[in-house]
Design a protein around this motif. Structure first.
Motif, PDB file in Angstrom:
ATOM      1  N   MET A 170      11.029  45.017  58.048  1.00 45.66           N
ATOM      2  CA  MET A 170      10.544  46.337  58.440  1.00 45.66           C
ATOM      3  C   MET A 170      12.015  46.637  57.835  1.00 45.66           C
ATOM      4  SD  MET A 170       8.246  46.501  60.253  1.00 45.66           S
ATOM      5  CE  MET A 170       7.065  46.572  61.493  1.00 45.66           C
ATOM      6  N   SER A 171      13.128  46.583  57.385  1.00 48.41           N
ATOM      7  CA  SER A 171      13.523  46.901  56.540  1.00 48.41           C
ATOM      8  C   SER A 171      13.794  47.559  55.411  1.00 48.41           C
ATOM      9  CB  SER A 171      15.655  46.628  57.249  1.00 48.41           C
ATOM     10  OG  SER A 171      14.880  45.203  55.932  1.00 48.41           O
ATOM     11  N   ASP A 172      13.027  46.878  54.749  1.00 47.37           N
ATOM     12  CA  ASP A 172      12.535  46.994  53.694  1.00 47.37           C
ATOM     13  C   ASP A 172      10.916  48.002  52.942  1.00 47.37           C
ATOM     14  OD1 ASP A 172      14.170  43.810  53.453  1.00 47.37           O
ATOM     15  OD2 ASP A 172      12.265  43.841  52.286  1.00 47.37           O
ATOM     16  N   LEU A 173      10.771  48.516  54.110  1.00 42.63           N
ATOM     17  CA  LEU A 173       9.867  49.368  53.989  1.00 42.63           C
ATOM     18  C   LEU A 173      10.704  50.917  53.598  1.00 42.63           C
ATOM     19  CD1 LEU A 173       8.046  48.616  57.381  1.00 42.63           C
ATOM     20  CD2 LEU A 173       6.983  47.848  54.648  1.00 42.63           C
ATOM     21  N   PRO A 174       9.660  51.470  52.727  1.00 40.16           N
ATOM     22  CA  PRO A 174      10.431  53.324  52.713  1.00 40.16           C
ATOM     23  C   PRO A 174      10.215  53.879  54.205  1.00 40.16           C
ATOM     24  CG  PRO A 174       8.386  52.668  51.880  1.00 40.16           C
ATOM     25  CD  PRO A 174       8.698  51.528  52.206  1.00 40.16           C
ATOM     26  N   THR A 175      11.376  54.932  54.382  1.00 41.28           N
ATOM     27  CA  THR A 175      11.403  56.207  54.490  1.00 41.28           C
ATOM     28  C   THR A 175       9.986  56.533  54.683  1.00 41.28           C
ATOM     29  OG1 THR A 175      13.586  55.369  54.726  1.00 41.28           O
ATOM     30  CG2 THR A 175      12.871  57.487  56.354  1.00 41.28           C
ATOM     31  N   LEU A 176       9.798  56.494  55.692  1.00 43.94           N
ATOM     32  CA  LEU A 176       8.170  57.905  55.870  1.00 43.94           C
ATOM     33  C   LEU A 176       8.981  58.964  56.247  1.00 43.94           C
ATOM     34  CD1 LEU A 176       5.447  55.633  57.675  1.00 43.94           C
ATOM     35  CD2 LEU A 176       6.040  56.341  54.761  1.00 43.94           C
ATOM     36  N   PRO A 177       8.055  60.488  56.048  1.00 49.60           N
ATOM     37  CA  PRO A 177       7.010  60.413  54.827  1.00 49.60           C
ATOM     38  C   PRO A 177       7.253  59.854  53.241  1.00 49.60           C
ATOM     39  CG  PRO A 177       7.717  62.674  55.179  1.00 49.60           C
ATOM     40  CD  PRO A 177       8.456  61.482  55.957  1.00 49.60           C
ATOM     41  N   VAL A 178       6.513  58.839  52.540  1.00 48.11           N
ATOM     42  CA  VAL A 178       7.225  58.918  51.214  1.00 48.11           C
ATOM     43  C   VAL A 178       5.751  59.041  49.936  1.00 48.11           C
ATOM     44  CG1 VAL A 178       6.131  55.971  51.367  1.00 48.11           C
ATOM     45  CG2 VAL A 178       8.280  56.781  49.597  1.00 48.11           C
ATOM     46  N   THR A 179       6.281  59.552  49.210  1.00 49.41           N
ATOM     47  CA  THR A 179       5.612  59.794  48.185  1.00 49.41           C
ATOM     48  C   THR A 179       5.006  58.742  46.459  1.00 49.41           C
ATOM     49  OG1 THR A 179       4.896  62.050  48.684  1.00 49.41           O
ATOM     50  CG2 THR A 179       4.149  61.843  46.450  1.00 49.41           C
ATOM     51  N   PHE A 180       4.076  58.428  46.189  1.00 46.03           N
ATOM     52  CA  PHE A 180       4.547  57.654  45.291  1.00 46.03           C
ATOM     53  C   PHE A 180       3.311  58.531  44.011  1.00 46.03           C
ATOM     54  CE2 PHE A 180       4.227  54.442  48.725  1.00 46.03           C
ATOM     55  CZ  PHE A 180       5.122  54.064  48.504  1.00 46.03           C
ATOM     56  N   ARG A 181       4.244  58.581  43.161  1.00 47.27           N
ATOM     57  CA  ARG A 181       3.067  59.369  41.626  1.00 47.27           C
ATOM     58  C   ARG A 181       3.875  58.841  40.222  1.00 47.27           C
ATOM     59  NH1 ARG A 181       4.417  65.932  42.408  1.00 47.27           N
ATOM     60  NH2 ARG A 181       2.701  65.581  43.860  1.00 47.27           N
ATOM     61  N   PRO A 182       3.021  59.320  40.249  1.00 52.49           N
ATOM     62  CA  PRO A 182       3.601  58.297  37.952  1.00 52.49           C
ATOM     63  C   PRO A 182       4.017  59.168  37.623  1.00 52.49           C
ATOM     64  CG  PRO A 182       1.527  58.901  38.042  1.00 52.49           C
ATOM     65  CD  PRO A 182       2.007  58.847  39.491  1.00 52.49           C
ATOM     66  N   GLY A 183       5.498  59.286  37.910  1.00 46.19           N
ATOM     67  CA  GLY A 183       6.690  60.196  37.587  1.00 46.19           C
ATOM     68  C   GLY A 183       6.531  60.355  35.917  1.00 46.19           C
ATOM     69  N   SER A 184       6.812  59.068  34.972  1.00 50.44           N
ATOM     70  CA  SER A 184       6.686  59.200  33.117  1.00 50.44           C
ATOM     71  C   SER A 184       5.614  59.840  33.051  1.00 50.44           C
ATOM     72  CB  SER A 184       7.361  58.023  32.893  1.00 50.44           C
ATOM     73  OG  SER A 184       8.299  57.253  33.467  1.00 50.44           O
ATOM     74  N   THR A 185       5.149  59.733  33.392  1.00 52.96           N
ATOM     75  CA  THR A 185       3.404  60.343  32.883  1.00 52.96           C
ATOM     76  C   THR A 185       2.700  61.620  33.399  1.00 52.96           C
ATOM     77  OG1 THR A 185       2.106  58.046  33.336  1.00 52.96           O
ATOM     78  CG2 THR A 185       0.809  60.001  33.135  1.00 52.96           C
ATOM     79  N   ARG A 186       3.999  61.576  34.536  1.00 47.54           N
ATOM     80  CA  ARG A 186       3.369  63.083  34.684  1.00 47.54           C
ATOM     81  C   ARG A 186       4.348  64.203  33.601  1.00 47.54           C
ATOM     82  NH1 ARG A 186       2.099  66.764  39.609  1.00 47.54           N
ATOM     83  NH2 ARG A 186       4.039  68.220  40.518  1.00 47.54           N
ATOM     84  N   ALA A 187       5.815  63.712  33.917  1.00 45.37           N
ATOM     85  CA  ALA A 187       6.912  64.223  32.938  1.00 45.37           C
ATOM     86  C   ALA A 187       6.266  64.386  31.898  1.00 45.37           C
ATOM     87  CB  ALA A 187       8.171  63.600  32.732  1.00 45.37           C
ATOM     88  N   VAL A 188       6.082  63.500  30.771  1.00 45.47           N
ATOM     89  CA  VAL A 188       4.693  63.125  29.719  1.00 45.47           C
ATOM     90  C   VAL A 188       3.902  64.992  30.059  1.00 45.47           C
ATOM     91  CG1 VAL A 188       3.823  62.339  27.892  1.00 45.47           C
ATOM     92  CG2 VAL A 188       5.675  61.531  29.138  1.00 45.47           C
ATOM     93  N   LEU A 189       2.932  65.097  30.617  1.00 44.99           N
ATOM     94  CA  LEU A 189       2.020  65.588  31.034  1.00 44.99           C
ATOM     95  C   LEU A 189       2.396  67.376  31.203  1.00 44.99           C
ATOM     96  CD1 LEU A 189      -0.512  63.445  32.942  1.00 44.99           C
ATOM     97  CD2 LEU A 189      -0.690  64.296  30.446  1.00 44.99           C
ATOM     98  N   LEU A 190       3.116  67.182  32.246  1.00 44.28           N
ATOM     99  CA  LEU A 190       3.793  68.627  32.211  1.00 44.28           C
ATOM    100  C   LEU A 190       4.697  69.136  30.979  1.00 44.28           C
ATOM    101  CD1 LEU A 190       5.000  68.103  35.878  1.00 44.28           C
ATOM    102  CD2 LEU A 190       2.507  69.204  34.954  1.00 44.28           C
ATOM    103  N   THR A 191       5.959  68.370  30.201  1.00 43.45           N
ATOM    104  CA  THR A 191       6.041  68.760  29.295  1.00 43.45           C
ATOM    105  C   THR A 191       5.015  68.920  27.302  1.00 43.45           C
ATOM    106  OG1 THR A 191       7.831  67.584  29.630  1.00 43.45           O
ATOM    107  CG2 THR A 191       7.893  68.181  27.199  1.00 43.45           C
ATOM    108  N   ALA A 192       3.544  68.270  28.135  1.00 47.56           N
ATOM    109  CA  ALA A 192       3.417  68.367  26.806  1.00 47.56           C
ATOM    110  C   ALA A 192       2.607  70.077  27.054  1.00 47.56           C
ATOM    111  CB  ALA A 192       2.135  67.428  26.837  1.00 47.56           C
ATOM    112  N   ALA A 193       1.989  70.632  28.538  1.00 47.98           N
ATOM    113  CA  ALA A 193       1.883  71.611  29.043  1.00 47.98           C
ATOM    114  C   ALA A 193       1.954  72.856  28.321  1.00 47.98           C
ATOM    115  CB  ALA A 193       1.219  71.476  30.145  1.00 47.98           C
TER     116      ALA A 193
END
Length: 151
Positions: free
Chosen positions: A1-24
């Motif tokens: 159970m200690s391996d579980l992330p602390t809630l709440p947790v947000t998963f998102r494609p960070g690299s892809t998001r950074a590229v898209l926002l920079t391109a915008a």
């Protein structure tokens, strides 16, 4: 159970998001600069350049929107144009097979929901770790939810 992330947790494609926002930002700046530097354009034509840049940015921001948010009560999946809230009991399985473009959630109603917030595009190892974390959370929450075993 200690391996579980602390809630709440947000998963998102960070690299892809950074590229898209920079391109915008870059697209908006370049197209607006071109519109202002071209002396032969009328004000209406310049405005059309800026509006076009804003439309392109809107598409890129839409592509940067996906995320998966897990909290004590369940999971919120935000994809390109829709958002769906799931109770932990609704999630039977979290899968990310080789070649899959993103995680799929197999649901208790017999359907499968794509979760674009976890995708192996630019950061494969991160996506695998995120999928494993979400799977572990779903499995831990299903054990804690007695109604799930009855469904």
């Amino acid at each position: 159970m200690s391996d579980l992330p602390t809630l709440p947790v947000t998963f998102r494609p960070g690299s892809t998001r950074a590229v898209l926002l920079t391109a915008a930002v870059a697209i908006f700046v370049v197209i607006t600069a071109v519109a202002m530097l071209l002396k032969q354009l009328s004000p209406a034509e310049r405005l059309s350049f800026v509006v076009t840049a804003l439309l392109l940015d809107a598409v890129l921001l839409l592509l940067a929107r996906p995320k998966v948010v897990a909290d004590e009560d369940g999971v919120t999946v935000v994809n390109l144009t829709n958002k769906r809230r799931l109770d932990w009991a609704e999630i039977l399985q979290v899968t990310l097979r080789p070649g899959d473009p993103w995680v799929f959630l197999n649901l208790s109603d017999g359907t499968s929901l794509p979760a674009l917030g976890i995708q192996p595009g630019l950061a494969r190892q991160r996506a695998i770790a995120d999928a494993r974390a979400l799977r572990a959370l779903a499995e831990a929450r299903s054990v804690a939810d007695p109604e799930r075993s009855q469904g």
